[in-house]
Every structure is written in C-alpha cells, then in structure tokens.
Enzyme design. Structure first.
Site, PDB file in Angstrom:
ATOM      1  N   ASP A  53       0.704  -1.187   0.022  1.00  0.00           N
ATOM      2  CA  ASP A  53       0.038  -0.191  -0.031  1.00  0.00           C
ATOM      3  C   ASP A  53       0.843   1.180   0.084  1.00  0.00           C
ATOM      4  O   ASP A  53       1.520   1.558   1.155  1.00  0.00           O
ATOM      5  CB  ASP A  53      -1.025  -0.083   1.137  1.00  0.00           C
ATOM      6  CG  ASP A  53      -2.059   1.037   1.012  1.00  0.00           C
ATOM      7  OD1 ASP A  53      -1.895   1.725   0.166  1.00  0.00           O
ATOM      8  OD2 ASP A  53      -3.199   0.715   1.838  1.00  0.00           O
ATOM      9  N   ASP A  54       0.781   1.887  -0.956  1.00  0.00           N
ATOM     10  CA  ASP A  54       1.543   3.167  -1.286  1.00  0.00           C
ATOM     11  C   ASP A  54       3.110   3.084  -1.443  1.00  0.00           C
ATOM     12  O   ASP A  54       3.933   3.901  -1.000  1.00  0.00           O
ATOM     13  CB  ASP A  54       1.176   4.307  -0.128  1.00  0.00           C
ATOM     14  CG  ASP A  54      -0.030   4.719  -0.114  1.00  0.00           C
ATOM     15  OD1 ASP A  54      -0.767   4.518  -0.961  1.00  0.00           O
ATOM     16  OD2 ASP A  54      -0.359   5.509   0.738  1.00  0.00           O
ATOM     17  N   CYS A  93      -6.292   3.929  -3.188  1.00  0.00           N
ATOM     18  CA  CYS A  93      -6.537   2.562  -2.826  1.00  0.00           C
ATOM     19  C   CYS A  93      -7.704   1.546  -3.306  1.00  0.00           C
ATOM     20  O   CYS A  93      -7.634   0.890  -3.996  1.00  0.00           O
ATOM     21  CB  CYS A  93      -6.748   2.687  -1.435  1.00  0.00           C
ATOM     22  SG  CYS A  93      -5.302   3.324  -0.384  1.00  0.00           S
ATOM     23  N   ARG A  97      -7.483  -1.412  -6.088  1.00  0.00           N
ATOM     24  CA  ARG A  97      -7.813  -3.021  -5.677  1.00  0.00           C
ATOM     25  C   ARG A  97      -9.208  -3.507  -6.406  1.00  0.00           C
ATOM     26  O   ARG A  97      -9.180  -4.823  -6.923  1.00  0.00           O
ATOM     27  CB  ARG A  97      -8.414  -3.024  -4.146  1.00  0.00           C
ATOM     28  CG  ARG A  97      -6.807  -2.646  -3.480  1.00  0.00           C
ATOM     29  CD  ARG A  97      -7.403  -1.932  -1.922  1.00  0.00           C
ATOM     30  NE  ARG A  97      -5.921  -1.221  -1.576  1.00  0.00           N
ATOM     31  CZ  ARG A  97      -5.107  -2.031  -0.611  1.00  0.00           C
ATOM     32  NH1 ARG A  97      -5.385  -3.182  -0.455  1.00  0.00           N
ATOM     33  NH2 ARG A  97      -4.005  -1.274  -0.494  1.00  0.00           N
ATOM     34  N   LYS A 154      -5.380  -5.863   4.143  1.00  0.00           N
ATOM     35  CA  LYS A 154      -6.233  -4.716   3.958  1.00  0.00           C
ATOM     36  C   LYS A 154      -7.152  -4.685   2.553  1.00  0.00           C
ATOM     37  O   LYS A 154      -6.837  -5.005   1.403  1.00  0.00           O
ATOM     38  CB  LYS A 154      -5.578  -3.479   3.583  1.00  0.00           C
ATOM     39  CG  LYS A 154      -6.395  -2.030   3.142  1.00  0.00           C
ATOM     40  CD  LYS A 154      -5.490  -1.056   3.042  1.00  0.00           C
ATOM     41  CE  LYS A 154      -6.446  -0.007   2.089  1.00  0.00           C
ATOM     42  NZ  LYS A 154      -5.590   1.381   2.090  1.00  0.00           N
ATOM     43  N   HIS A 156     -10.776  -2.943   1.581  1.00  0.00           N
ATOM     44  CA  HIS A 156     -10.931  -1.567   1.081  1.00  0.00           C
ATOM     45  C   HIS A 156     -11.804  -1.645   0.050  1.00  0.00           C
ATOM     46  O   HIS A 156     -11.647  -0.606  -1.106  1.00  0.00           O
ATOM     47  CB  HIS A 156      -9.817  -0.774   0.871  1.00  0.00           C
ATOM     48  CG  HIS A 156      -9.988   0.614   1.044  1.00  0.00           C
ATOM     49  ND1 HIS A 156      -9.054   1.703   1.194  1.00  0.00           N
ATOM     50  CD2 HIS A 156     -11.087   1.480   1.386  1.00  0.00           C
ATOM     51  CE1 HIS A 156      -9.514   2.864   1.486  1.00  0.00           C
ATOM     52  NE2 HIS A 156     -10.572   2.844   1.629  1.00  0.00           N
ATOM     53  N   SER A 179      -8.698   1.681   5.103  1.00  0.00           N
ATOM     54  CA  SER A 179      -7.263   2.310   5.315  1.00  0.00           C
ATOM     55  C   SER A 179      -6.946   2.231   6.945  1.00  0.00           C
ATOM     56  O   SER A 179      -7.796   2.614   7.774  1.00  0.00           O
ATOM     57  CB  SER A 179      -6.975   3.328   4.693  1.00  0.00           C
ATOM     58  OG  SER A 179      -6.906   3.192   3.566  1.00  0.00           O
ATOM     59  N   HIS A 238       1.113   2.214   4.102  1.00  0.00           N
ATOM     60  CA  HIS A 238       0.114   3.328   4.205  1.00  0.00           C
ATOM     61  C   HIS A 238       0.622   3.958   5.586  1.00  0.00           C
ATOM     62  O   HIS A 238       0.522   3.508   6.577  1.00  0.00           O
ATOM     63  CB  HIS A 238      -1.273   2.882   4.190  1.00  0.00           C
ATOM     64  CG  HIS A 238      -2.176   3.782   3.952  1.00  0.00           C
ATOM     65  ND1 HIS A 238      -2.447   4.816   4.991  1.00  0.00           N
ATOM     66  CD2 HIS A 238      -2.880   4.366   2.924  1.00  0.00           C
ATOM     67  CE1 HIS A 238      -3.426   5.780   4.479  1.00  0.00           C
ATOM     68  NE2 HIS A 238      -3.494   5.146   3.213  1.00  0.00           N
ATOM     69  N   ASP A 290       0.033  -0.839  -4.746  1.00  0.00           N
ATOM     70  CA  ASP A 290      -1.389  -0.353  -5.417  1.00  0.00           C
ATOM     71  C   ASP A 290      -1.324   1.167  -6.008  1.00  0.00           C
ATOM     72  O   ASP A 290      -2.355   1.131  -6.546  1.00  0.00           O
ATOM     73  CB  ASP A 290      -2.324  -0.541  -3.792  1.00  0.00           C
ATOM     74  CG  ASP A 290      -2.347   0.590  -3.093  1.00  0.00           C
ATOM     75  OD1 ASP A 290      -0.961   1.099  -2.797  1.00  0.00           O
ATOM     76  OD2 ASP A 290      -3.335   0.791  -2.347  1.00  0.00           O
ATOM     77  N   ASN A 291      -0.200   1.555  -5.729  1.00  0.00           N
ATOM     78  CA  ASN A 291      -0.091   3.035  -6.346  1.00  0.00           C
ATOM     79  C   ASN A 291       1.061   3.549  -5.788  1.00  0.00           C
ATOM     80  O   ASN A 291       1.881   2.992  -5.016  1.00  0.00           O
ATOM     81  CB  ASN A 291      -1.333   3.984  -5.982  1.00  0.00           C
ATOM     82  CG  ASN A 291      -1.954   4.074  -4.619  1.00  0.00           C
ATOM     83  OD1 ASN A 291      -3.017   3.663  -4.060  1.00  0.00           O
ATOM     84  ND2 ASN A 291      -1.019   4.670  -3.605  1.00  0.00           N
ATOM     85  N   LYS A 311       1.287   9.589  -5.369  1.00  0.00           N
ATOM     86  CA  LYS A 311      -0.120   9.235  -5.116  1.00  0.00           C
ATOM     87  C   LYS A 311      -1.122  10.465  -5.475  1.00  0.00           C
ATOM     88  O   LYS A 311      -0.681  11.426  -5.318  1.00  0.00           O
ATOM     89  CB  LYS A 311      -0.119   8.814  -3.802  1.00  0.00           C
ATOM     90  CG  LYS A 311      -1.637   8.211  -3.360  1.00  0.00           C
ATOM     91  CD  LYS A 311      -1.629   7.676  -1.855  1.00  0.00           C
ATOM     92  CE  LYS A 311      -3.174   7.390  -1.391  1.00  0.00           C
ATOM     93  NZ  LYS A 311      -2.757   6.590  -0.084  1.00  0.00           N
TER      94      LYS A 311
END
Length: 480
Positions: A53-54, A93, A97, A154, A156, A179, A238, A290-291, A311
């Site tokens: 995540d991130d 996010c 996903r 996670k 989301h 998150s 994240h 994810d990004n 992001k």
C-alpha cells in the site's frame, strides 16, 4: 465425478458448475498450455499475489532503493521477471484494488473513488457502497476449479458484510476492511476482522504485518495438497507507519525503511514456506504496489524516482509501480519486461494459465502470458492504456507516447515529517505530450511538434471514455 464437486454442486450456478466439472480437463490441458510434454495430469498451479500500500516505484533494491535493503524481493527478481512499465489503474486505494481483482478499469465496476466508513465530510456517499456481489473476481474464477482461497490484509472494497472478501470468492479473510488511518477521532473504531466477525477494535498496528504473514503460512500449510490462491494486500506502508520490534531501527532511512524491510521479511517467509513444502516450482508469485507514494508525508513516504509526482496523480509516479513475477521453470529467471502491462491483466492471465472461465461480462485486461515467456519481439497486448482519476480520464499512453489531457492535480508544496502530512495545492497541467522512452520524468512537452500523435491519442481517449461510460456496471449499495 469428484466427490467434493458432487457435494458442493448446489452452491454454484450452472455455468460455474460446468466449469468445475471441467477442472480435470483443465489439469490435463495445463501441460500443453505451458509447453510441457508430460502426459501425466499436473496439479493446477498455486497463485500468490502480494500487494503493498503506497510503496513507491524505487522502493525495492532491484528498482534502486536507498537506505534500506530488500534481499527477499531482490531474490524474487533474480529468480523471475522484473517489470519496468507495470501500471495500476488508479493512484488511490479502492479503485486500484477493484481493478486488480476484477480485471476492469475501476470506473467500469463503479468504484472510482476511495471508500470509507462514516467520517469527515468527504466520506459522504462512500460509506454504503462496495464491490457488487455480481462482479467476478480472481477468487471466483478459481473456486470452481477446486482452489482454496484466502485474503489476509487490507480489503478496502466495502466494509459492510455483503461487500467483504467472503462474499467475493474468498474462503478465508483476516485483516482491516479499509485504510489504517481511518481511526478515531475522525472515524469509528478501526475493526480487525476474521471472516465476517470483528475480533478486535483499534489493534496494535505494529503486529499487522506479522499477523498477515502468520495467517498466510498457516493457509499454505493447510492447503499444501490442493491448489490455492493467496492474496496478501498489506496494510503497510500506508501512513500511519507501524513496524514490529524485530525491525524497528534496522534501516538507515528510518521508519519507512524499517516497514519495507519487514514486508520483505514477510515475502521471504512465504517463499521459504513454499520451498519447504516443495511447492515453489508450481506457484506463481506476483508482487506489486497499489499505487505510488504519498509524497506529502516526506520521510514517512517512499520514492517514485525517477518518475514524476506520486499518489493521487496520473503522472508516472502515481500509477507506474514495481512488479515482480516468479514461477520457476515457466518464467525465465533474471528477466526484465519493458512492455506495458497492468493489474487488470492478472485475471485474464491467471484464467489462461489455469484454464478457468473468463467472466461473462466485459473486462479490460489482456492475457500477458506471452510476455512472461520473455520471447524476443513479443509486444504488449494493449494498444493503449488509460489513466483515470475518479471519473475523469486524464491521460492515455500508446507505445512510447503519453498524452495528458488538460487537468488539475494535487502536488505537495511543503513536505511533511514524522508522520505529519505537508501542504498540498492544486496545479493545472495543459495538454501535454511526452515521449516516455526518452523522457520518463515527463518534463518535455512535445505536443506542438507531433500534432498527428496528439490527434490519434485524443481520438483513442475520447472513444474509450465514451464507450466505458455507456457500459458502467453499478457498485453494490445498501441503505445508509
């Protein structure tokens, strides 16, 4: 007919049941599909997807990380394929996903924005929706073939019961439904869930990576004699960042580096378990983020260098992410793929590898199995890739050319520190054409020099956007 199939047949639609009956045929075909000469039916391959995540483009050793090491991820790259031009469909996010699991641009499945529990004003209209139960996920296409499926991390994609992983083809779920920054005072208590039950509120987040890893290892042990799909969408990195004592203070970079090193440890534990059980040669392992990084958080964010921004933008730093795939004997070790590929391609590629049926509804992803063989001259199956932010199409890439349509974007103007976000502002970008082959940083606008390229990409963008918006399938909704 297999007794398990007969026992569970009532749980499936006619189409799914017929696919399940064909699982044996899929196993027989697998050897031919992968170029094997053996006439003995092979066990269907296991699939492991690890999704951080991130995490920024350059936050792995094999992508140029500084201040921390990722030996297990580097080994994954040495034993598999590293992608240089791999994309997520969104720089935030939930949409990212949704695309990974469904093979669709997130707008097509009506998840264009970040979902949330009730909270600040921006969450209005986002608290009672989730991924529609009618959508087909990777887990759903694999279940009729006899796969065990699990999601640890996670989610989301909706926190209401009807939106949870257990309603989307996953046998097991453990993790946070959204998150880790959605916590009191601004939100309700943060739930840690096992299946559809809350087992703890406001858990010690320094334990999360370890708990996800332990559950993953237990799942692999339990399903060592049958094919499985393991999806590990890590909460970290994240913000707010948390790390266990075993990795606190280990990196030169600081807390962010410690967090990445713990994720690398987690990857290593999964690889070790696969090898211990003699499953590694029959397991496709996919690692991606994810990004891009949340740059406003400064030393608590990663790096997308040499890419521009991060992001919440459609610049390369927001949507081009690190990706590694390993499958010993099937994916050449130490290989690099510089063709465009995306998370939307995972579902159709996994379907091709396993013989699973594709969804009956339209998807946007393509089968990239030919890229995994690393044969000379094989090109991306995508004529174009489209960069959306929320419901707006902001850019399109075709080959080496990327055209930004005029749009506003969020950019940090003061960098935060120690977990406190910095100041951001909206900036405006005019029509801009970049040659990513020589200008990966998106600095030299050559739109005026190549009007024919601008015209072609504009046409592709307009045609795709119009078609997509006429064919949106509704998200799942419940009463607020």
């Amino acid at each position: 007919m297999n007794e398990e199939i007969k026992k569970d047949a009532h749980q499936y639609s006619r189409r799914e049941f017929l696919t399940m009956v064909g699982a044996g045929a899929s196993s027989l075909a697998l050897g031919s599909l992968l170029g094997c000469k053996s006439s003995t039916p092979e066990r269907l391959p296991n699939i492991v997807i690890i999704f951080t995540d991130d995490q920024g483009y350059s936050d792995l050793g094999s992508y140029g990380a500084r201040g921390f090491s990722t030996p297990n991820l580097d080994r994954l790259a040495d034993e598999g394929m590293r992608f240089t031009d791999f994309y997520v469909t969104s720089s935030v996010c939930s949409p990212s996903r949704a695309s990974l699991l469904t093979g669709c641009y997130a707008q097509r499945v009506d998840i264009p924005d970040v979902l949330a529990p009730p909270g600040p004003p921006w969450t209005k209209g986002r608290t009672n929706i989730g991924l529609n139960s009618e959508e087909t996920t990777i887990a759903k296409i694999l279940k009729p073939l006899g796969y065990s499926t699990a999601c640890f991390g996670k989610w989301h994609l909706g926190h209401r019961p009807q939106f949870l992983p257990t309603r989307h083809g996953f046998d097991e779920y453990f993790g946070l439904p959204y998150s880790n920054d959605m916590i009191p005072e601004d939100y309700p208590d943060l739930p840690l869930m096992d299946g559809e039950d809350v087992v703890e509120y406001n858990p010690d987040q320094s334990r999360l990576t370890t708990m996800y890893t332990e559950r993953s290892l237990q799942f692999i042990d339990k399903n060592k004699d049958r094919p499985f799909f393991l999806y590990v969408p890590h909460t970290m990195p994240h913000v707010p960042l948390y790390v266990s004592d075993k990795f606190r203070g280990k990196s030169e970079q600081g807390l962010y580096g410690d967090v990445i090193m713990e994720i690398d440890w987690s990857v290593g534990e999964i690889l070790k378990k696969l090898k211990q059980l003699h499953l590694d040669n029959n397991t496709l392992v996919i690692f991606a983020s994810d990004n891009g990084p949340w740059l406003a958080y400064g030393n608590h964010a990663g790096s997308a260098l040499p890419l521009r921004e991060g992001k919440m933008t459609v610049f390369e730093g927001g949507q081009r992410v690190p990706c590694i795939m390993r499958w010993p004997g099937k994916i050449p070790s130490g290989s690099t793929c510089s063709e465009l590929a995306s998370t939307i391609d995972l579902l159709p590629t996994i379907a091709s590898i396993t013989g699973a049926a594709l969804p009956s509804t339209k998807i946007d992803g393509k089968n990239i199995q030919p890229l995994l063989k690393n044969k000379p001259g094989v090109k991306s199956p995508h004529e174009a890739f489209f960069y959306y932010y929320a419901n707006d199409l902001h850019a399109v890439r075709s080959g080496k050319w990327k055209l930004h349509l005029p749009h506003k974007y969020i950019s940090p103007v003061e960098i935060g520190h120690g977990g406190i976000g910095g100041k951001t502002e909206n900036k405006e970008l005019p029509l801009a054409l970049y040659n990513l082959e020589i200008d990966i940083q998106e600095q030299m606008n050559v739109a005026s020099q190549y009007p024919d390229i601008v015209q072609r990409l504009t046409r592709l963008a307009n045609e795709f956007d119009a078609d997509l918006k006429q064919n949106i399938r509704p998200a799942g909704r419940v009463e607020p």
